[in-house]
Design a protein around this motif. Sequence first.
Motif, mmCIF file in Angstrom:
data_model
loop_
_atom_site.group_PDB
_atom_site.id
_atom_site.type_symbol
_atom_site.label_atom_id
_atom_site.label_comp_id
_atom_site.label_asym_id
_atom_site.label_seq_id
_atom_site.Cartn_x
_atom_site.Cartn_y
_atom_site.Cartn_z
ATOM 1 N N ILE A 1 -54.620 9.584 30.254
ATOM 2 C CA ILE A 1 -54.625 10.667 31.242
ATOM 3 C C ILE A 1 -55.931 11.425 31.098
ATOM 4 O O ILE A 1 -56.313 11.819 29.991
ATOM 5 N N ILE A 2 -56.634 11.622 32.207
ATOM 6 C CA ILE A 2 -57.860 12.418 32.223
ATOM 7 C C ILE A 2 -57.678 13.527 33.238
ATOM 8 O O ILE A 2 -57.600 13.275 34.444
ATOM 9 N N ASP A 3 -57.571 14.757 32.775
ATOM 10 C CA ASP A 3 -57.428 15.894 33.672
ATOM 11 C C ASP A 3 -58.796 16.408 34.113
ATOM 12 O O ASP A 3 -59.816 16.189 33.442
ATOM 13 N N ASP A 4 -58.809 17.095 35.253
ATOM 14 C CA ASP A 4 -60.049 17.645 35.812
ATOM 15 C C ASP A 4 -61.106 16.560 35.929
ATOM 16 O O ASP A 4 -62.265 16.746 35.543
ATOM 17 N N PHE A 5 -60.707 15.420 36.476
ATOM 18 C CA PHE A 5 -61.567 14.239 36.494
ATOM 19 C C PHE A 5 -62.775 14.399 37.402
ATOM 20 O O PHE A 5 -63.900 14.125 36.999
ATOM 21 N N LEU A 6 -62.561 14.832 38.622
ATOM 22 C CA LEU A 6 -63.660 14.972 39.575
ATOM 23 C C LEU A 6 -64.327 16.334 39.443
ATOM 24 O O LEU A 6 -63.665 17.340 39.171
ATOM 25 N N THR A 7 -65.623 16.366 39.664
ATOM 26 C CA THR A 7 -66.323 17.652 39.682
ATOM 27 C C THR A 7 -66.194 18.328 41.044
ATOM 28 O O THR A 7 -66.417 19.530 41.157
ATOM 29 N N ASN A 8 -65.829 17.547 42.074
ATOM 30 C CA ASN A 8 -65.691 18.070 43.438
ATOM 31 C C ASN A 8 -64.349 17.661 44.052
ATOM 32 O O ASN A 8 -64.309 17.053 45.126
ATOM 33 N N PRO A 9 -63.252 17.968 43.391
ATOM 34 C CA PRO A 9 -61.951 17.445 43.845
ATOM 35 C C PRO A 9 -61.549 17.908 45.236
ATOM 36 O O PRO A 9 -60.916 17.153 45.984
ATOM 37 N N HIS A 10 -61.890 19.133 45.611
ATOM 38 C CA HIS A 10 -61.495 19.618 46.927
ATOM 39 C C HIS A 10 -62.256 18.885 48.027
ATOM 40 O O HIS A 10 -61.688 18.608 49.103
ATOM 41 N N ASP A 11 -63.511 18.555 47.770
ATOM 42 C CA ASP A 11 -64.267 17.769 48.750
ATOM 43 C C ASP A 11 -63.663 16.376 48.902
ATOM 44 O O ASP A 11 -63.536 15.858 50.022
ATOM 45 N N THR B 1 -67.868 6.177 35.962
ATOM 46 C CA THR B 1 -67.264 7.102 34.993
ATOM 47 C C THR B 1 -66.128 6.423 34.226
ATOM 48 O O THR B 1 -66.010 6.597 33.005
ATOM 49 N N VAL B 2 -65.304 5.668 34.934
ATOM 50 C CA VAL B 2 -64.213 4.963 34.260
ATOM 51 C C VAL B 2 -64.768 3.945 33.270
ATOM 52 O O VAL B 2 -64.246 3.792 32.156
ATOM 53 N N SER B 3 -65.846 3.264 33.635
ATOM 54 C CA SER B 3 -66.485 2.322 32.701
ATOM 55 C C SER B 3 -66.934 3.041 31.444
ATOM 56 O O SER B 3 -66.752 2.536 30.320
ATOM 57 N N ASN B 4 -67.492 4.230 31.607
ATOM 58 C CA ASN B 4 -67.941 5.006 30.442
ATOM 59 C C ASN B 4 -66.760 5.448 29.589
ATOM 60 O O ASN B 4 -66.832 5.438 28.353
ATOM 61 N N ILE B 5 -65.671 5.838 30.229
ATOM 62 C CA ILE B 5 -64.482 6.266 29.494
ATOM 63 C C ILE B 5 -63.910 5.112 28.681
ATOM 64 O O ILE B 5 -63.531 5.275 27.509
ATOM 65 N N LEU B 6 -63.869 3.931 29.285
ATOM 66 C CA LEU B 6 -63.268 2.771 28.634
ATOM 67 C C LEU B 6 -64.207 2.085 27.654
ATOM 68 O O LEU B 6 -63.755 1.313 26.796
ATOM 69 N N GLY B 7 -65.516 2.356 27.777
ATOM 70 C CA GLY B 7 -66.474 1.652 26.935
ATOM 71 C C GLY B 7 -66.584 0.196 27.310
ATOM 72 O O GLY B 7 -66.973 -0.652 26.500
ATOM 73 N N PHE C 1 -52.980 17.933 40.338
ATOM 74 C CA PHE C 1 -54.187 17.840 41.149
ATOM 75 C C PHE C 1 -55.409 17.507 40.287
ATOM 76 O O PHE C 1 -55.635 18.118 39.241
ATOM 77 N N ASN C 2 -56.168 16.508 40.717
ATOM 78 C CA ASN C 2 -57.393 16.066 40.042
ATOM 79 C C ASN C 2 -57.115 15.449 38.676
ATOM 80 O O ASN C 2 -57.975 15.459 37.795
ATOM 81 N N ARG C 3 -55.935 14.901 38.500
ATOM 82 C CA ARG C 3 -55.608 14.135 37.284
ATOM 83 C C ARG C 3 -55.762 12.649 37.584
ATOM 84 O O ARG C 3 -55.272 12.158 38.607
ATOM 85 N N LEU C 4 -56.438 11.945 36.708
ATOM 86 C CA LEU C 4 -56.543 10.489 36.803
ATOM 87 C C LEU C 4 -55.720 9.863 35.693
ATOM 88 O O LEU C 4 -55.841 10.255 34.530
ATOM 89 N N ILE C 5 -54.877 8.915 36.054
ATOM 90 C CA ILE C 5 -54.218 8.114 35.022
ATOM 91 C C ILE C 5 -54.782 6.697 35.097
ATOM 92 O O ILE C 5 -55.048 6.169 36.176
ATOM 93 N N LEU C 6 -55.000 6.116 33.941
ATOM 94 C CA LEU C 6 -55.480 4.747 33.808
ATOM 95 C C LEU C 6 -54.480 3.992 32.949
ATOM 96 O O LEU C 6 -54.013 4.527 31.927
#
Length: 204
Positions: A7-17, A53-59, A165-170
Amino acid sequence: MLPSFLIIDDFLTNPHDVRRQALGLDYDPKFKQGNYPGLISTQPLPTAAIDKTVSNILGRTVRPAINTSHGHCRLTLAGDKGRSGVHIDPCFYSGILYLSQPEHCKGGTDFFRHRRTGLESVPSNEMRLIESGYTNPNTLIEEVVNKDTNSASKWERTMRAPMRFNRLILFNPWLFHNAGQAFGNTPEAGRLVCLLFFASGKIS
């Protein structure tokens, strides 16, 4: 080895856009081609930054999986029903980005154990597959996942990834999972997610 769940919270820097972009997509009922509840956007959101970004998170480098709905958004309103329930995803790794407003968020994504086999996913190795009573993963998918997809009594929920809101699950796409409850009577108040289906390899 990739983590089975993140779980990655606050994933996007521009979630409302991004949410505004998602709501601005076309959700033509004629485009629907799956067993899922609700409607899927006819076009995807741009995902190059998300993929990186996901590639960086996963390595590990991941890219959009071909012949999937990577980057497309799904809008599900109260009362929408699908033809299937518990399922797996046809990809290397899965992601769901929640885009519903905080005051509307309900449910999330549910994960399950199959009661008869005791499995929580399609086994990743031959020994575990044999222990489950199968020698072919496709047979297991057909006789466990596809056969019992809508039989609630055949499954036990093991976990819920709450919608925020703005949570990503992988997660591992072979995990048995299903979308949580639908809600809202308008697109602005409904269950809005961006679907991510990754393949392994270089991003083009």
